[in-house]
Design a protein around this motif. Structure first.
Motif, PDB file in Angstrom:
ATOM      1  N   ASN A  36       0.931   3.998  -2.827  1.00 60.56           N
ATOM      2  CA  ASN A  36       0.661   5.398  -2.512  1.00 60.56           C
ATOM      3  C   ASN A  36       1.774   6.298  -3.037  1.00 60.56           C
ATOM      4  O   ASN A  36       1.518   7.382  -3.577  1.00 60.56           O
ATOM      5  N   ARG A  37       3.038   5.831  -2.874  1.00 56.44           N
ATOM      6  CA  ARG A  37       4.146   6.614  -3.421  1.00 56.44           C
ATOM      7  C   ARG A  37       4.066   6.706  -4.936  1.00 56.44           C
ATOM      8  O   ARG A  37       4.305   7.768  -5.524  1.00 56.44           O
ATOM      9  N   ALA A  38       3.704   5.578  -5.573  1.00 59.69           N
ATOM     10  CA  ALA A  38       3.581   5.588  -7.032  1.00 59.69           C
ATOM     11  C   ALA A  38       2.464   6.526  -7.474  1.00 59.69           C
ATOM     12  O   ALA A  38       2.607   7.272  -8.460  1.00 59.69           O
ATOM     13  N   LYS A  39       1.345   6.519  -6.711  1.00 58.46           N
ATOM     14  CA  LYS A  39       0.228   7.414  -7.044  1.00 58.46           C
ATOM     15  C   LYS A  39       0.635   8.874  -6.906  1.00 58.46           C
ATOM     16  O   LYS A  39       0.344   9.703  -7.774  1.00 58.46           O
ATOM     17  N   THR A  40       1.357   9.159  -5.800  1.00 67.76           N
ATOM     18  CA  THR A  40       1.787  10.537  -5.573  1.00 67.76           C
ATOM     19  C   THR A  40       2.725  11.014  -6.678  1.00 67.76           C
ATOM     20  O   THR A  40       2.584  12.132  -7.199  1.00 67.76           O
ATOM     21  N   GLU A  41       3.669  10.153  -7.021  1.00 63.93           N
ATOM     22  CA  GLU A  41       4.608  10.523  -8.075  1.00 63.93           C
ATOM     23  C   GLU A  41       3.887  10.680  -9.422  1.00 63.93           C
ATOM     24  O   GLU A  41       4.204  11.576 -10.212  1.00 63.93           O
ATOM     25  N   PHE A  42       2.917   9.801  -9.673  1.00 68.37           N
ATOM     26  CA  PHE A  42       2.161   9.894 -10.930  1.00 68.37           C
ATOM     27  C   PHE A  42       1.369  11.202 -10.991  1.00 68.37           C
ATOM     28  O   PHE A  42       1.367  11.896 -12.019  1.00 68.37           O
ATOM     29  N   ALA A  96       0.826  -1.206   0.000  1.00 68.53           N
ATOM     30  CA  ALA A  96       0.000   0.000   0.000  1.00 68.53           C
ATOM     31  C   ALA A  96       0.863   1.261   0.000  1.00 68.53           C
ATOM     32  O   ALA A  96       0.562   2.238  -0.703  1.00 68.53           O
ATOM     33  N   GLU A  97       1.951   1.231   0.791  1.00 68.87           N
ATOM     34  CA  GLU A  97       2.842   2.395   0.811  1.00 68.87           C
ATOM     35  C   GLU A  97       3.506   2.592  -0.543  1.00 68.87           C
ATOM     36  O   GLU A  97       3.662   3.728  -1.012  1.00 68.87           O
ATOM     37  N   MET A  98       3.886   1.492  -1.171  1.00 67.01           N
ATOM     38  CA  MET A  98       4.514   1.597  -2.490  1.00 67.01           C
ATOM     39  C   MET A  98       3.515   2.139  -3.512  1.00 67.01           C
ATOM     40  O   MET A  98       3.842   3.002  -4.335  1.00 67.01           O
ATOM     41  N   VAL A 135       2.059  17.474  -0.471  1.00 64.35           N
ATOM     42  CA  VAL A 135       1.841  17.333   0.975  1.00 64.35           C
ATOM     43  C   VAL A 135       2.073  15.888   1.396  1.00 64.35           C
ATOM     44  O   VAL A 135       2.743  15.605   2.395  1.00 64.35           O
ATOM     45  N   GLU A 136       1.509  14.936   0.644  1.00 70.84           N
ATOM     46  CA  GLU A 136       1.674  13.528   0.992  1.00 70.84           C
ATOM     47  C   GLU A 136       3.129  13.102   0.888  1.00 70.84           C
ATOM     48  O   GLU A 136       3.582  12.227   1.627  1.00 70.84           O
ATOM     49  N   ALA A 137       3.870  13.688  -0.036  1.00 73.10           N
ATOM     50  CA  ALA A 137       5.288  13.346  -0.189  1.00 73.10           C
ATOM     51  C   ALA A 137       6.178  14.148   0.747  1.00 73.10           C
ATOM     52  O   ALA A 137       7.386  13.911   0.809  1.00 73.10           O
ATOM     53  N   GLY A 138       5.591  15.087   1.503  1.00 77.48           N
ATOM     54  CA  GLY A 138       6.375  15.915   2.409  1.00 77.48           C
ATOM     55  C   GLY A 138       7.291  16.892   1.709  1.00 77.48           C
ATOM     56  O   GLY A 138       8.362  17.229   2.215  1.00 77.48           O
ATOM     57  N   ARG A 139       6.871  17.379   0.540  1.00 83.82           N
ATOM     58  CA  ARG A 139       7.724  18.261  -0.258  1.00 83.82           C
ATOM     59  C   ARG A 139       7.224  19.704  -0.303  1.00 83.82           C
ATOM     60  O   ARG A 139       7.651  20.480  -1.151  1.00 83.82           O
ATOM     61  N   VAL A 140       6.328  20.063   0.581  1.00 82.35           N
ATOM     62  CA  VAL A 140       5.801  21.431   0.601  1.00 82.35           C
ATOM     63  C   VAL A 140       6.666  22.282   1.515  1.00 82.35           C
ATOM     64  O   VAL A 140       6.849  21.959   2.694  1.00 82.35           O
TER      65      VAL A 140
END
Length: 531
Positions: free
Chosen positions: A288-294, A284-286, A356-361
């Motif tokens: 979610n990361r893939a979704k965020t990056e996409f 799920a974490e992988m 925000v989800e990636a902590g890049r803000v």
């Protein structure tokens, strides 16, 4: 590996049962001449102690039965009581050996037969329904058992006085009967597929009782082998007593106990479940990361052509390179520009969520005039509020408020909250924005008398893309990102967003920022008052 460990465990249990019997066999074959230990007093004390201990353990089994209503516990109590009563006569008549040795010898196999028979009856009754609390001491079960025990006492005495009491077939029938009952119990436990927490202790007790009956039948009284047979019987009794005490200390229920095998199986299942959950969490974490990056990648890819569409629509609407030739084309250009701007706004929100989800803000903090930010947001929202026929009101702070923060993110927070309030307020309604400073922090509140949110949907609307199904959500477009983004931006400033709403009455959203972000004289005064 688990199966091998289980087989090894079974081997250890078999060795535990076989070891005493092997010791008896050693004495049997190598004590030449047979070793004799004839101590009547010691025998009386040992039998008396065993009888008293049996009554005590039987009483504990009875307490378990009264607590749980399980018939297995009742038959345990009856078997231990019957054993103790009959075995007591075995010890009491020891001194009659010189007159009639069978008077004390025959009571021992009868006592073991009574205990084993009650154990087998308990195994059969284990599947029966529990007795109701008011009927647990009714005599229909224990009455016949007590009657049989009382009948056995004079019957064994009469048998001992009979002229054929010394015949081999008499002791063979009595010891063989006890041995046969033990075999029946062992077969019952081995072939029983239903989970039974007392399987281990009862099986070991049956095996030890069986061994003792065999040895008693083959040996003579007072030899070391005869005493060893007593030890075999006592070992089975102790194993059984240990299981009963476990049940009593565990709440009085034998069914509620867990055998070691069951506990190990539960631990193995829990370990497998933990591995499955860990794998699912990692997946799920992988994902979610893939979704965020996409989302971040696609948002960047879409913004570039959208900016071009909006820019060219603006150029066409302004007729920079000449007239379009028709008023309809101007309307089309205006619609293209507005639709593109709306789509760009949604893409920007999606990009912000992914960041925000990636902590890049990152916040670009500076000294901010809060009223200036508020007026900019109100300027952008007044046209929409007028179009929706919603009254947009303000309740300003009495003194200017300057704070340390990101002006663009603060304006985004206000725009998201005001946009939601206007969108979900009916014609003729109102939206009110107020702000103030007190000893608890810097506050901004957006209130409305719109459709409100049901209590069960409050958490849902705070999740990205979470929307409540209603007529208003179908009337107005939305991505479900406004409140989650506002909350994330507030938390980046170290604050909190509080959502309160009543279905049909309206909603109020309160933003609280830390008092430490104030940057003017009134701020220092408020901070001093707070400390």
């Amino acid at each position: 590996m688990d199966r091998l460990a289980a087989l090894f465990r079974r081997g250890i249990e078999a060795g535990f049962v076989a070891a005493p019997f092997l010791a008896v066999l050693y004495l049997w074959f190598f004590q030449v001449p047979p070793l004799i230990f004839k101590d009547v007093f010691f025998h009386e004390v040992a039998v008396g102690f065993s009888s008293v201990l049996g009554l005590g353990i039987g009483w504990i089994a009875l307490l378990c039965y009264r607590e749980s209503g399980e018939l297995f516990a009742l038959f345990l109590a009856l078997g231990l009581t019957a054993f103790s009563v009959l075995y007591a006569f075995h010890g009491a008549f020891t001194r009659l050996e010189g007159w009639n040795p069978w008077m004390f010898l025959l009571y021992a196999p009868v006592s073991r037969f009574a205990l084993s028979a009650c154990l087998v009856a308990g195994l059969v009754a284990h599947d029966w329904p529990r007795r109701p609390e008011g009927q647990r001491l009714a005599p229909e079960i224990w009455g016949p058992v007590a009657a049989l025990v009382m009948l056995a006492i004079p019957s064994v005495a009469l048998l001992a006085l009979a002229p054929f009491a010394s015949s081999l077939w008499v002791s063979g029938i009595l010891e063989g009967g006890a041995l046969a009952v033990c075999l029946i119990g062992i077969l019952r436990l081995v072939t029983w597929t239903r989970p039974f927490p007392m399987r281990g202790p009862v099986t070991i007790a049956f095996c030890l009782f069986l061994e003792s009956s065999t040895v008693f039948f083959l040996t003579e009284p007072w030899t070391h082998v005869w005493w060893a047979a007593h030890l075999l019987s006592a070992a089975g009794f102790m194993v059984l007593a240990h299981g009963i005490l476990r049940a009593y200390l565990g709440g009085g229920s034998f069914s509620a106990l867990f055998s070691e095998e069951e506990m190990l199986a539960d631990l193995a299942r829990a370990r497998d479940v933990q591995k499955t959950l860990s794998a699912a969490r990692d997946a799920a974490e992988m994902a979610n990361r893939a979704k965020t990056e996409f989302l971040a990648s696609m948002s960047h890819e879409l913004r570039t052509p959208l900016n071009a569409v909006i820019g060219f629509a603006e150029v066409m609407k302004m007729e920079v390179h000449g007239p379009l030739g028709s008023e309809t084309y101007l309307e089309y250009a205006d619609n293209i520009g507005q639709s593109g701007a709306h789509l760009l706004s949604l893409i920007n929100d999606i990009l912000d969520v992914s960041r925000v989800e990636a902590g890049r803000v990152d916040l670009f903090e500076e000294r901010v005039d809060l009223e200036e930010v508020i007026q900019e947001a109100l300027t952008l929202m007044r046209g929409r509020a007028q179009a929706a026929e919603v009254d947009l009101m303000t309740v300003p702070a009495p003194d200017p408020v300057f704070l340390w923060g990101d002006a663009r993110r603060l304006k985004q927070i206000l725009l998201n909250l005001l946009s939601n309030a206007v969108k979900f307020t009916a014609e003729g309604g109102w939206v009110r924005l107020s702000w103030w400073v007190d000893e608890k922090g810097i506050f901004l509140k957006v209130s409305d008398n719109g459709i409100g949110i049901a209590p069960g949907d409050l958490k849902k609307v705070m999740i990205p893309f979470g929307q409540v199904d209603s007529g208003f959500t179908r009337k107005y477009d939305g991505s479900g990102l406004g409140l989650p983004l506002a909350k994330a931006m507030v938390e980046l400033h170290g604050g909190a967003l509080i959502l309160e709403s009543t279905k049909g009455l309206g909603t109020q959203v309160t933003v609280r920022l830390p008092l430490a972000r104030l940057r003017d004289r009134s701020a220092r005064k408020a901070q001093d008052d707070a400390t």
